[in-house]
Write a protein that holds these residues in place. Structure first.
Motif, PDB file in Angstrom:
ATOM      1  N   PHE A  22      12.580  -0.424  -6.852  1.00 53.36           N
ATOM      2  CA  PHE A  22      12.670  -1.783  -7.384  1.00 53.36           C
ATOM      3  C   PHE A  22      12.469  -1.845  -8.904  1.00 53.36           C
ATOM      4  CE2 PHE A  22      11.138  -3.409  -3.039  1.00 53.36           C
ATOM      5  CZ  PHE A  22      12.414  -3.777  -2.648  1.00 53.36           C
ATOM      6  N   GLY A  23      12.112  -0.717  -9.518  1.00 52.94           N
ATOM      7  CA  GLY A  23      11.824  -0.723 -10.949  1.00 52.94           C
ATOM      8  C   GLY A  23      10.516  -1.428 -11.275  1.00 52.94           C
ATOM      9  N   ILE A  24       9.551  -1.293 -10.367  1.00 51.16           N
ATOM     10  CA  ILE A  24       8.253  -1.954 -10.524  1.00 51.16           C
ATOM     11  C   ILE A  24       7.186  -0.923 -10.859  1.00 51.16           C
ATOM     12  CG2 ILE A  24       6.453  -3.205  -9.237  1.00 51.16           C
ATOM     13  CD1 ILE A  24       8.732  -4.628  -7.726  1.00 51.16           C
ATOM     14  N   GLN A  25       6.353  -1.225 -11.830  1.00 51.69           N
ATOM     15  CA  GLN A  25       5.297  -0.320 -12.271  1.00 51.69           C
ATOM     16  C   GLN A  25       4.142  -0.299 -11.277  1.00 51.69           C
ATOM     17  OE1 GLN A  25       5.687   1.614 -15.151  1.00 51.69           O
ATOM     18  NE2 GLN A  25       7.737   0.702 -14.994  1.00 51.69           N
ATOM     19  N   GLN A  26       3.431   0.806 -11.252  1.00 52.26           N
ATOM     20  CA  GLN A  26       2.305   0.968 -10.323  1.00 52.26           C
ATOM     21  C   GLN A  26       1.282  -0.162 -10.464  1.00 52.26           C
ATOM     22  OE1 GLN A  26       0.482   4.813 -10.636  1.00 52.26           O
ATOM     23  NE2 GLN A  26      -1.081   4.411  -9.130  1.00 52.26           N
ATOM     24  N   GLN A  27       0.978  -0.563 -11.702  1.00 51.60           N
ATOM     25  CA  GLN A  27      -0.033  -1.599 -11.921  1.00 51.60           C
ATOM     26  C   GLN A  27       0.444  -2.979 -11.477  1.00 51.60           C
ATOM     27  OE1 GLN A  27       1.390   0.243 -14.299  1.00 51.60           O
ATOM     28  NE2 GLN A  27       1.928  -0.961 -16.121  1.00 51.60           N
ATOM     29  N   GLU A  28       1.735  -3.091 -11.132  1.00 52.47           N
ATOM     30  CA  GLU A  28       2.279  -4.368 -10.673  1.00 52.47           C
ATOM     31  C   GLU A  28       2.350  -4.451  -9.146  1.00 52.47           C
ATOM     32  OE1 GLU A  28       5.382  -5.476 -14.237  1.00 52.47           O
ATOM     33  OE2 GLU A  28       5.990  -3.874 -12.843  1.00 52.47           O
ATOM     34  N   VAL A  29       1.712  -3.494  -8.470  1.00 54.86           N
ATOM     35  CA  VAL A  29       1.745  -3.412  -7.004  1.00 54.86           C
ATOM     36  C   VAL A  29       0.379  -3.796  -6.421  1.00 54.86           C
ATOM     37  CG1 VAL A  29       2.111  -1.896  -5.016  1.00 54.86           C
ATOM     38  CG2 VAL A  29       3.477  -1.582  -7.101  1.00 54.86           C
ATOM     39  N   MET A  30       0.406  -4.626  -5.393  1.00 48.12           N
ATOM     40  CA  MET A  30      -0.798  -4.934  -4.619  1.00 48.12           C
ATOM     41  C   MET A  30      -0.590  -4.446  -3.190  1.00 48.12           C
ATOM     42  SD  MET A  30      -2.915  -8.527  -4.084  1.00 48.12           S
ATOM     43  CE  MET A  30      -1.742  -9.446  -3.091  1.00 48.12           C
ATOM     44  N   ALA A  31      -1.573  -3.715  -2.669  1.00 43.31           N
ATOM     45  CA  ALA A  31      -1.512  -3.226  -1.296  1.00 43.31           C
ATOM     46  C   ALA A  31      -2.723  -3.735  -0.532  1.00 43.31           C
ATOM     47  CB  ALA A  31      -1.475  -1.701  -1.264  1.00 43.31           C
ATOM     48  N   ILE A  32      -2.498  -4.195   0.702  1.00 39.89           N
ATOM     49  CA  ILE A  32      -3.556  -4.799   1.504  1.00 39.89           C
ATOM     50  C   ILE A  32      -3.628  -4.087   2.852  1.00 39.89           C
ATOM     51  CG2 ILE A  32      -4.517  -6.966   2.373  1.00 39.89           C
ATOM     52  CD1 ILE A  32      -2.411  -8.444   0.656  1.00 39.89           C
ATOM     53  N   GLY A  33      -4.822  -3.639   3.228  1.00 36.09           N
ATOM     54  CA  GLY A  33      -4.968  -2.944   4.506  1.00 36.09           C
ATOM     55  C   GLY A  33      -6.396  -2.937   5.007  1.00 36.09           C
ATOM     56  N   ASP A  34      -6.594  -2.267   6.148  1.00 34.78           N
ATOM     57  CA  ASP A  34      -7.911  -2.305   6.784  1.00 34.78           C
ATOM     58  C   ASP A  34      -8.425  -0.962   7.280  1.00 34.78           C
ATOM     59  OD1 ASP A  34      -7.668  -2.207  10.112  1.00 34.78           O
ATOM     60  OD2 ASP A  34      -5.833  -2.703   9.068  1.00 34.78           O
ATOM     61  N   SER A  35      -7.544   0.030   7.448  1.00 37.67           N
ATOM     62  CA  SER A  35      -7.992   1.250   8.108  1.00 37.67           C
ATOM     63  C   SER A  35      -7.646   2.497   7.316  1.00 37.67           C
ATOM     64  CB  SER A  35      -7.388   1.336   9.516  1.00 37.67           C
ATOM     65  OG  SER A  35      -8.088   2.279  10.312  1.00 37.67           O
ATOM     66  N   PHE A  36      -7.983   3.656   7.897  1.00 35.72           N
ATOM     67  CA  PHE A  36      -7.825   4.929   7.195  1.00 35.72           C
ATOM     68  C   PHE A  36      -6.372   5.194   6.797  1.00 35.72           C
ATOM     69  CE2 PHE A  36     -11.671   5.730   9.852  1.00 35.72           C
ATOM     70  CZ  PHE A  36     -12.561   5.907   8.812  1.00 35.72           C
ATOM     71  N   ASN A  37      -5.431   4.732   7.613  1.00 34.93           N
ATOM     72  CA  ASN A  37      -4.023   4.979   7.296  1.00 34.93           C
ATOM     73  C   ASN A  37      -3.537   4.140   6.107  1.00 34.93           C
ATOM     74  OD1 ASN A  37      -4.193   2.634   8.983  1.00 34.93           O
ATOM     75  ND2 ASN A  37      -2.013   2.767   9.379  1.00 34.93           N
ATOM     76  N   ASP A  38      -4.374   3.217   5.641  1.00 35.35           N
ATOM     77  CA  ASP A  38      -4.033   2.406   4.476  1.00 35.35           C
ATOM     78  C   ASP A  38      -4.642   2.945   3.183  1.00 35.35           C
ATOM     79  OD1 ASP A  38      -2.676   0.401   6.052  1.00 35.35           O
ATOM     80  OD2 ASP A  38      -4.662  -0.281   6.703  1.00 35.35           O
TER      81      ASP A  38
END
Length: 270
Positions: free
Chosen positions: A205-221
């Protein structure tokens, strides 16, 4: 910091305990999309089990499935990336797991196959709303030229905590081993995880790492939460996940995904 890409785990994150998405979460996602933010799902589930939620949210983007072993276009199902455990290696792992008396099932694109049905397969079919096939896994794998996306071992957490070190010792970096739920030990090819897949998607997408939000709950996240510019742990997340996240939101029953999007994407004070 401007967030341009949001990746959300499904179970115990985007989904409430009854496997539905709350109206508040749906609204927050739609508002983020309206602002031009890319929103996707990153799950250990198979594509066929992920697609209904992507369709409900109108996500016509690549979604990450099998913990990063497959990325598919959400609506069309076009495979963008696929990385499998070679059939010979998968067969060895299945035999080792079986010797230890642990139930296992393999994933081949949108098929789930196990050696023998039991209470674990019945419970999984109910949770994931998929049909599980019964077959001779050794014979099936010997006839499969490429390999399988994932092997799932289901047992009491104490039994899986004994199995995981054994598998890591025997197979090293050939496989990536993680947990999505206390009684789910997930095995994929060693070079992939949700973090690797999310990084590839951001690059697409041409998106920088600092422009990414990731949401999770477990070890696989963990890998995607550590990769993202803003890693968010759910209020119901494992303590190890909370410790490595940048922030902790409320639980999946309290609309934690909506709260995170409202605060950090929509800039609404909640």
């Amino acid at each position: 910091m401007t967030i341009r890409l949001v990746a959300m785990d499904l179970d115990d994150t985007l989904l409430r305990d009854d496997w539905t998405i709350s109206p508040r979460v749906v609204e927050a996602i739609q508002k983020a999309k309206a602002q031009g933010v890319k929103v996707t799902i990153a799950t250990g589930r198979m594509p066929i089990s992920t697609r209904p939620y992507a369709k409900q949210l109108g996500l016509d983007v690549p979604v990450i499935t099998y913990h990063g072993a497959m990325t598919q276009q959400a609506v069309s199902g076009e495979i963008i990336f696929r990385c499998v455990i070679p059939s010979t290696l998968a067969s060895e792992i299945i035999q080792d797991v079986s010797r230890q008396g642990i139930y296992a099932q393999i994933y081949l694109k949108d098929r789930v196959i196990t050696q023998t049905f039991n209470e674990w397969s019945q419970e999984y079919a109910r949770i994931a709303s998929v049909r599980i096939e019964e077959a001779d896994l050794s014979k099936l794998l010997s006839q499969e030229p490429e390999g399988v996306e994932k092997i799932l071992c289901i047992a009491a957490e104490s039994d899986l905590d004994k199995l995981a070190p054994f598998l890591r010792q025997h197979y090293g970096n050939k496989v990536h081993i993680t947990k999505s739920k206390p009684h789910f030990l997930e095995i994929i090819e060693g070079s992939v995880n949700k973090g690797v897949a999310l990084a590839a998607l951001a690059d697409r997408f041409g998106i920088q790492q600092q422009e990414v939000m990731a949401i999770g709950d477990s070890f696989n996240d963990l890998e995607m939460i550590q990769y993202a510019g803003l890693g968010v742990a759910m209020g119901n997340a494992r303590s190890e996940v909370k410790e490595l996240a940048d922030i902790v939101t409320v639980t999946n029953e309290e609309d934690g995904v909506a709260e995170a999007i409202e605060r950090f994407v929509l800039n609404i004070n909640v």
